[in-house]
Scaffold this motif. Structure first.
Motif, PDB file in Angstrom:
ATOM      1  N   VAL A  85       0.970  12.615   4.623  1.00  0.00           N
ATOM      2  CA  VAL A  85       1.786  12.873   3.428  1.00  0.00           C
ATOM      3  C   VAL A  85       1.365  14.192   2.778  1.00  0.00           C
ATOM      4  O   VAL A  85       2.209  14.926   2.236  1.00  0.00           O
ATOM      5  N   THR A  86       0.075  14.516   2.855  1.00  0.00           N
ATOM      6  CA  THR A  86      -0.403  15.761   2.269  1.00  0.00           C
ATOM      7  C   THR A  86       0.178  16.970   2.996  1.00  0.00           C
ATOM      8  O   THR A  86       0.679  17.912   2.365  1.00  0.00           O
ATOM      9  N   ALA A 122       7.600  14.098  -4.832  1.00  0.00           N
ATOM     10  CA  ALA A 122       6.467  13.517  -4.112  1.00  0.00           C
ATOM     11  C   ALA A 122       6.962  12.854  -2.843  1.00  0.00           C
ATOM     12  O   ALA A 122       8.071  12.316  -2.790  1.00  0.00           O
ATOM     13  N   VAL A 123       6.126  12.908  -1.829  1.00  0.00           N
ATOM     14  CA  VAL A 123       6.363  12.195  -0.571  1.00  0.00           C
ATOM     15  C   VAL A 123       5.398  11.023  -0.528  1.00  0.00           C
ATOM     16  O   VAL A 123       4.218  11.175  -0.852  1.00  0.00           O
ATOM     17  N   ASN A 124       5.907   9.854  -0.148  1.00  0.00           N
ATOM     18  CA  ASN A 124       4.982   8.734   0.018  1.00  0.00           C
ATOM     19  C   ASN A 124       5.350   7.893   1.227  1.00  0.00           C
ATOM     20  O   ASN A 124       6.498   7.872   1.678  1.00  0.00           O
ATOM     21  N   ILE A 125       4.346   7.241   1.765  1.00  0.00           N
ATOM     22  CA  ILE A 125       4.504   6.258   2.835  1.00  0.00           C
ATOM     23  C   ILE A 125       4.078   4.920   2.270  1.00  0.00           C
ATOM     24  O   ILE A 125       3.027   4.806   1.627  1.00  0.00           O
ATOM     25  N   ALA A 126       4.894   3.892   2.488  1.00  0.00           N
ATOM     26  CA  ALA A 126       4.576   2.542   2.024  1.00  0.00           C
ATOM     27  C   ALA A 126       4.423   1.630   3.235  1.00  0.00           C
ATOM     28  O   ALA A 126       5.225   1.675   4.174  1.00  0.00           O
ATOM     29  N   ILE A 179       0.868  -1.175   0.000  1.00  0.00           N
ATOM     30  CA  ILE A 179       0.000   0.000   0.000  1.00  0.00           C
ATOM     31  C   ILE A 179       0.903   1.222   0.000  1.00  0.00           C
ATOM     32  O   ILE A 179       1.832   1.314   0.806  1.00  0.00           O
ATOM     33  N   SER A 180       0.657   2.148  -0.888  1.00  0.00           N
ATOM     34  CA  SER A 180       1.451   3.364  -0.960  1.00  0.00           C
ATOM     35  C   SER A 180       0.525   4.566  -1.055  1.00  0.00           C
ATOM     36  O   SER A 180      -0.403   4.580  -1.868  1.00  0.00           O
ATOM     37  N   VAL A 181       0.776   5.558  -0.207  1.00  0.00           N
ATOM     38  CA  VAL A 181       0.001   6.798  -0.207  1.00  0.00           C
ATOM     39  C   VAL A 181       0.980   7.936  -0.454  1.00  0.00           C
ATOM     40  O   VAL A 181       2.016   8.027   0.213  1.00  0.00           O
ATOM     41  N   ALA A 182       0.676   8.819  -1.411  1.00  0.00           N
ATOM     42  CA  ALA A 182       1.638   9.855  -1.815  1.00  0.00           C
ATOM     43  C   ALA A 182       0.939  11.178  -2.096  1.00  0.00           C
ATOM     44  O   ALA A 182      -0.233  11.220  -2.479  1.00  0.00           O
ATOM     45  N   ALA A 183       1.703  12.252  -1.915  1.00  0.00           N
ATOM     46  CA  ALA A 183       1.242  13.598  -2.280  1.00  0.00           C
ATOM     47  C   ALA A 183       2.379  14.320  -2.982  1.00  0.00           C
ATOM     48  O   ALA A 183       3.554  14.101  -2.675  1.00  0.00           O
TER      49      ALA A 183
END
Length: 276
Positions: A267-268, A244-248, A228-232
């Motif tokens: 991340v936002t 972009a910054v993302n958390i995995a 799962i990856s969330v990015a802004a």
């Protein structure tokens, strides 16, 4: 890099066409120094599957004749970028090959500005936290804080991943004018990496519009299973995406809805702080 046997035929054809076009453009450029390009070709021939190479193997891998390969390896050895094993006669990279990357990370203003925020985000979440930039149709990871929960470190600083099926890529594409985002997608080899990869052009464009509307991207099982990856996106003063910054996080530890609820605001806000 994948061994040739694992790369789909369509991707090989697209890559060959692209390389042929690049070679033609270079030949038409009177300022282009062919020897520099060939030397870099030698240095980038090494990878995880080819950590050491003989002179003959280097010639094949780089497309150079054996005489040229010998001259370039000798020069790079004298400069300290290659080491030759006296027993096997195989070449390998030395730590001096890290110097260009070191100078890049030290001189890049985005990395310098982002590092304190990434460190805070990593310490707060205890998850893998990354900074990436868009290069052609790929995202390149330029800074990374690992998670203590991560057992397989298959993405490192310098890794290239397709933009169209990664959260950082979608986040940055969503901040581009639609014609430019589409041009990047059209220059990509669109294919499914998992059963859940969004890889058809209309579906990717829909996903980019959804990302733009909510301000962040989320990918689940798109590039790797159970990921799962969330990015802004990080933007400059004109709103242009510069990173972009993302958390995995592993899906084995966290449900997608819970990951989105927890990490999207983080991340936002981090991307906004770095942007400002």
């Amino acid at each position: 890099m994948h061994p040739v046997s694992t790369i789909p035929t369509a991707e090989l054809v697209a890559r060959d066409v692209s390389e042929a076009a690049d070679a033609s453009a270079r030949r038409a450029d009177p300022l282009f120094v062919q020897s520099v390009e060939k030397a870099l070709r030698v240095l980038t021939a090494f990878n995880a599957k080819r950590p050491t190479l003989s002179l003959s193997q280097l010639a094949v891998a780089t497309g150079l004749d054996k005489s040229a390969a010998q001259r370039f390896t000798h020069t790079l050895q004298r400069l300290g970028y290659l080491r030759k094993d006296p027993r096997t006669k195989h070449f390998e990279l030395t730590t001096r090959a890290l110097q260009p990357a070191y100078h890049y990370t030290q001189s890049n203003p985005l990395i310098r500005r982002a590092m304190p925020y990434l460190l805070h985000l990593s310490q707060t979440t205890e998850e893998a936290t990354n900074l990436s930039v868009l290069e052609d149709n790929h995202v390149v990871f330029v800074a990374r804080f690992m998670s203590r929960y991560m057992l397989i470190a298959n993405v490192t600083v310098g890794s290239h991943l397709p933009a169209y099926c990664t959260a950082p890529g979608l986040a940055m594409l969503s901040r581009l004018p639609q014609p430019q985002a589409r041009a990047i997608l059209e220059a990509s080899t669109l294919r499914a990496y998992t059963a859940h990869t969004t890889w058809q052009m209309p579906d990717i464009l829909t996903k980019i519009r959804e990302t733009e509307a909510r301000g962040y991207a989320i990918c689940v099982d798109e590039m790797m299973a159970d990921d799962i990856s969330v990015a802004a996106a990080i933007v400059d003063a004109d709103g242009w995406p510069i990173g972009a910054v993302n958390i995995a996080v592993s899906k084995l530890r966290c449900e997608p809805d819970a990951a989105e609820h927890r990490f999207a605001p983080l991340v936002t806000s981090t991307a906004q702080a770095i942007s400002s």
